[in-house]
Motif scaffolding. Structure first.
Motif, short mmCIF file in Angstrom:
data_model
loop_
_atom_site.label_atom_id
_atom_site.label_comp_id
_atom_site.label_asym_id
_atom_site.label_seq_id
_atom_site.Cartn_x
_atom_site.Cartn_y
_atom_site.Cartn_z
N GLY A 193 0.82 -1.41 -0.12
CA GLY A 193 0.31 0.24 0.22
C GLY A 193 1.32 1.44 0.34
N SER A 194 1.95 1.64 1.00
CA SER A 194 3.17 2.92 0.94
C SER A 194 3.59 2.25 -0.33
CB SER A 194 3.71 2.15 1.94
OG SER A 194 4.93 1.53 0.90
N PHE A 195 3.65 1.77 -1.93
CA PHE A 195 4.09 1.65 -2.71
C PHE A 195 3.24 2.43 -3.67
CE2 PHE A 195 6.46 -2.21 -3.10
CZ PHE A 195 7.07 -1.97 -2.28
N VAL A 196 2.38 2.77 -3.63
CA VAL A 196 1.66 3.75 -4.17
C VAL A 196 1.69 5.68 -3.96
CG1 VAL A 196 -0.37 4.53 -4.18
CG2 VAL A 196 -0.43 1.90 -4.33
N PHE A 197 2.17 5.61 -3.18
CA PHE A 197 2.81 7.06 -2.11
C PHE A 197 4.31 7.05 -2.74
CE2 PHE A 197 -0.19 6.37 -0.01
CZ PHE A 197 -1.52 7.26 -0.17
N LEU A 198 4.97 6.26 -3.19
CA LEU A 198 5.74 5.86 -3.91
C LEU A 198 6.49 6.85 -5.25
CD1 LEU A 198 8.08 3.39 -1.56
CD2 LEU A 198 7.63 5.77 -1.55
N PRO A 199 7.98 8.17 -5.42
CA PRO A 199 7.75 7.86 -6.54
C PRO A 199 8.57 6.97 -8.10
CG PRO A 199 9.71 9.10 -5.35
CD PRO A 199 8.96 8.09 -4.90
N VAL A 200 7.62 7.09 -9.02
CA VAL A 200 8.14 6.02 -9.78
C VAL A 200 8.58 6.53 -11.36
CG1 VAL A 200 6.57 4.17 -8.90
CG2 VAL A 200 6.05 5.32 -10.58
N GLY A 201 8.91 8.05 -11.24
CA GLY A 201 8.87 8.39 -12.35
C GLY A 201 8.78 10.07 -12.87
N MET A 202 9.12 11.18 -13.10
CA MET A 202 10.31 12.05 -13.30
C MET A 202 9.75 12.43 -14.44
SD MET A 202 13.57 13.63 -11.81
CE MET A 202 13.39 12.78 -10.38
N SER A 203 9.60 14.37 -14.39
CA SER A 203 9.39 15.00 -15.43
C SER A 203 9.84 16.53 -14.89
CB SER A 203 8.00 15.92 -15.73
OG SER A 203 6.89 14.33 -15.59
N LYS A 204 10.43 16.60 -16.08
CA LYS A 204 11.22 17.67 -15.78
C LYS A 204 11.26 18.86 -17.19
CE LYS A 204 15.73 15.97 -13.93
NZ LYS A 204 17.42 15.38 -13.72
N HIS A 205 11.25 20.33 -16.81
CA HIS A 205 10.66 20.65 -17.66
C HIS A 205 12.28 21.74 -17.52
CE1 HIS A 205 6.60 19.70 -18.42
NE2 HIS A 205 6.51 18.89 -16.85
#
Length: 119
Positions: free
Chosen positions: A86-98
């Motif tokens: 359930g905690s995996f739902v809140f962990l970062p799996v991707g990123m956007s850089k602008h």
């Protein structure tokens, strides 16, 4: 029993640090889009944080192995992998850089599974 509690605490501490620091900011670049932003170029880069996903899966596998040990006598020990999943739902799996050229500005936004589901 005490060593299993310490193992669970260490695994959850790893996930907590990853959640607070957004994990390792390197991964596989999915797309790079250069857009004209008036006369100034703007670059959007989307990255899958593969190292974070590997760390999450490693923690989950370690938790399942520790939970299945016969000498682990913690009551309701099967709840630990469920809470970790359930905690995996809140962990970062991707990123956007602008990136903007002038003024020199970089905006970084981390994605989690819940933020992707809410889009």
């Amino acid at each position: 029993m005490k060593k299993y509690i310490i193992i669970y605490i260490i695994l959850f501490a790893i996930l907590l640090v990853m959640g607070l620091t957004h994990g390792i900011p390197f991964g596989i670049t999915i797309s790079v889009v250069e857009e004209p932003f008036g006369i100034l170029p703007k670059t959007n880069k989307h990255i899958v944080l593969i190292y974070n996903i590997v760390i999450m899966l490693g923690c989950m596998i370690a938790t399942i192995i520790v939970t299945r040990k016969k000498d682990n006598t913690i009551p309701l020990k099967w709840l630990v992998p469920i809470v970790m999943l359930g905690s995996f739902v809140f962990l970062p799996v991707g990123m956007s850089k602008h990136f903007l050229v002038a003024p020199k500005e970089t905006i970084i936004q981390a994605w989690s599974l819940i933020s992707l589901a809410m889009r």
